[in-house]
Design a protein around this motif. Structure first.
Motif: not given
Length: 706
Positions: A70-73, A84, A86, A695, A697
């Motif tokens: 998961n890209d939670a930048t 959330d 990352d 983003a 996922y």
């Protein structure tokens, strides 16, 4: 005044509950046509036994374990993925059931368990007789992880670094840029539910308990006289709700009683923050503000339904009491505090609501309906003169807490006449009456009429057109004088002002016995505040939506939709406490477009594919005219979202699912566009909280069928 937590249920929900329960446990009410009226005395039932009907017993279902990246930048992406975190994240999926020959069942389900927005439930019992359920659900809302602040959270206190040096303005705080850090603004809710249900031959009883824990941080403005700081207020509270109901039913009747108790507890007593600015008044080195206080609510309601010969009557009566008795904080912590009239509010608000509804068929093709709703809010909190301290610094006298009592009555009358199988006309009248205390108007009344014409053009085509008109007026408008800041006598608050509303809606549906179906809807409305000189004067809205679905084959389908809305608002204002001398126009537009497909049982029934794409865009443009026209800056939000999956059957019992979520999002608010923590001399801000990200996922879930 005091606030009641928003999760406390209101009485208006329970008449709907009576309808739902009656639909599930009461018999058919039409005399002469129900199965209960069939004469079975001479019937030979020996051959009624189903020879091929079997009840599956044993343990079966599927269980899955998933791992994802998961890209939670930007944590706002978590609103689409449910987490959330990352980087790597795991979850559990399950749908398991165990059935016994005696009819006893136990089921366990889980969805994204391990994510902030995951859920799980276990239910056991004998369906149709009794059931016990235990459930969990996570809810999360992610706002920003780019808020900048020098403050550190410690219980009720927000403290500055030990080496902090105050300044008269933000540019004179020498260590500000070195001490700021990123703060997450988000809320996490964890709900636990226990429910028990028992059904008898003519009654049903249900007891439920829900516990919710909420944690996180939200934006809060801490003001000390002329200076202000944006703060991350901590959230740590719980809500407990206990409900019980019992209903009895027979042929043509249903009666029941339901009750509930709710309790809200806040782990914080206040929010206290150090002053980042050099005190401009006395020795105001800190500020304090109250938070949501602990409170309780009690409610009991009675419901009844009578049906027969094509007529139905629904009745509801409910009473509730909301209480709050938390001890007061001192009026100020800066210098001597003015004396409070009492140690705590000892607040109490009682409500009463009543509903009466009738529907029936009078003649062939003609049915009528009527309803009367009554609700009363009675604030029994003692009224006292309380000291008014401006931004925890300046004492400006006293004010008496208002009651804000309200009595609302609503009456509806409607009739539906069917000219033929293809054509019917539905029309109605509605009257609303509200009585208030401590508002600019003592009473409001509204009359409304509508008519809806429905035409089934052919077996495939149908359409309806609806027109509605409402006129709202009330008692003499007089600005309240209970506050130090008086309102402009020409100002009319939009929720109390005279208003004429017109609305028209058109719907067309195409649903043949074929592969293609579609629908289209359009509407236009106008709100005219015809007696307003200062305030909102007119609102025009219009919009449409189109959707379609095409089934190419049993395994391949495509769908698409388009929605657009426009809203144009006009407002008049005054800068000199008199007649209007400036005007504002706001144009708001929103667009939503989507397309998707499902392609199932590919590669010898082993592969399923699916994809959904959506695009949304919303923007608002405001112009102020005061001699010259000055437009506001950008205010918009735009999203591209792709949600795709592929599921491959590895074997008879094993499957592998691939999920991909992509989101491109950006927004802008002219109020904080390009803002830095020290952009405003007397306000310590969070900086620019706008979003602009792309983003991804990517997840794999292995499932096994038991």
């Amino acid at each position: 005044m005091f606030g009641i937590h928003k999760n406390i249920k209101t009485g208006q929900q329970f008449s709907v509950l009576a309808l739902a329960i009656s639909a599930s446990i009461s018999p058919a009410f039409a005399d002469g046509y129900g199965l209960q009226n069939a004469n079975r005395v001479k019937a030979d039932t020996s051959k009624w036994e189903c020879k091929r009907c079997t009840t599956e017993v044993g343990f079966k279902g599927t269980v899955g374990i998933g791992a994802a990246y998961n890209d939670a930048t930007d944590i706002r992406f978590g609103n689409a993925t449910g987490t959330d975190t990352d980087g790597a994240v795991g979850h559990l999926e399950a749908d398991l059931i165990n059935k016994s020959e005696s009819g006893y069942e136990t089921r366990f389900t889980a969805n994204n368990l391990g994510y902030d927005a995951g859920s799980a439930a276990i239910e056991t019992g004998r369906p149709g007789q009794y059931q016990i359920a235990l459930g969990y659900r996570g809810l999360a809302n992610y706002h920003s992880n780019s808020a900048l602040s020098p403050y550190l959270n410690s219980g009720d206190n927000l403290t500055l670094p030990t080496n902090w040096q105050t300044g008269a303005v933000t540019s004179q705080m020498p260590t500000l840029l070195d001490d700021i850090r990123e703060v997450e603004l988000k809320t996490q809710r964890d709900r636990f539910l226990l429910d028990a249900l028992y059904k008898g031959s003519f009654y049903q009883a249900d007891v439920s308990y829900q516990h919710e824990k909420r944690e996180g941080k939200r934006a809060f403005s801490g003001n000390i006289l002329t200076n202000s700081a944006m703060l991350a207020e901590p959230i740590d509270d719980t809500t407990d709700e206990l409900g019980a109901k019992i209903y009895f039913n027979g042929k043509g009747w249903l009666v029941g009683v339901d009750s509930s108790f709710s309790q809200y507890k806040n782990d914080h007593n206040s929010i206290v923050w150090q002053n980042a600015f050099s005190p401009t008044f006395g020795a105001a080195y800190a500020g304090q503000s109250a938070v949501s206080p602990d409170n309780k609510a009690y409610r009991i309601g009675a419901n009844a339904q009578l049906s027969g010969n094509g007529h139905q009557v629904l009745m509801h009566l409910g009473v509730a009491s909301f209480t709050q008795d938390e001890a007061f904080l001192p009026a100020t912590i800066n210098g001597p505090s003015p004396t409070l009239p009492t140690a705590d509010l000892d607040g109490k608000v009682d409500t009463t609501d009543m509903k009466l509804k009738y529907s029936g068929r009078l003649l062939r093709g003609l049915s009528v309906r009527a309803s009367y709703d009554y609700s009363d809010r009675d604030n029994k909190t003692a009224q006292s003169p309380y000291p008014q301290v401006i931004t925890d610094s300046y004492y400006s006298g006293t004010a008496v807490n208002p009651e804000y009592d309200r009595t609302k009555q609503q009456a509806k009358l409607g009739a539906k006449y069917r000219f033929s199988r293809a054509v019917y006309l539905d029309a109605g009248y509605q009257y609303d009456h509200n009585d208030f205390s401590d508002l600019d108007r003592d009473s409001l009344k509204q009359n409304g009429v509508f008519a809806k014409f429905n035409y089934n053009i052919s077996p495939s085509w149908s359409a309806w057109l609806k027109a509605e008109y409402k006129d709202r007026t009330g008692s003499r408008y007089k600005a309240i004088d209970a506050t130090a800041s008086l309102s402009n006598p020409y100002l009319r608050k939009s929720y109390l002002a005279d208003r004429e509303r017109q609305e028209y809606r058109l719907s067309v549906n195409y649903n043949p016995a074929s592969a293609f179906s579609a629908s289209a809807n359009a509407y236009v409305s106008n709100d005219d505040y015809d007696d307003t000189l200062v305030g909102l004067t007119e609102v025009d809205t219009q919009g449409y939506d189109i959707s379609a679905n095409y089934l190419f084959s049993e395994n391949f389908s495509v769908n698409a939709y388009l929605n657009q809305d426009w809203r144009d608002s006009d407002q008049a204002g005054s800068s000199n406490f008199s007649l209007p001398n400036w005007y504002a126009n706001t144009d708001e537009t929103s667009t939503l477009v989507g397309v998707g497909f499902d392609y199932l049982q590919l590669l010898d029934n082993k592969l399923d594919l699916g994809l959904d794409y959506s695009y949304s865009d919303g923007q608002s443009d405001t112009e102020i005219t005061q001699g010259l026209t000055s437009p506001y800056g950008d205010y918009f939000a735009e999203t591209h979202n792709i949600n795709a999956f592929a599921k491959y059957q590895l074997g008879e019992k094993m499957a592998l699912r691939f999920d991909w979520i992509f989101e491109n999002y950006k927004d802008s608010d002219w109020l904080n566009q390009g803002l830095t923590v020290d952009s405003i001399p007397n306000v310590l801000t969070f900086g620019d909280l706008s979003h602009n990200y792309s983003a991804h996922y990517v997840g794999l879930t292995f499932s096994y069928e038991l």
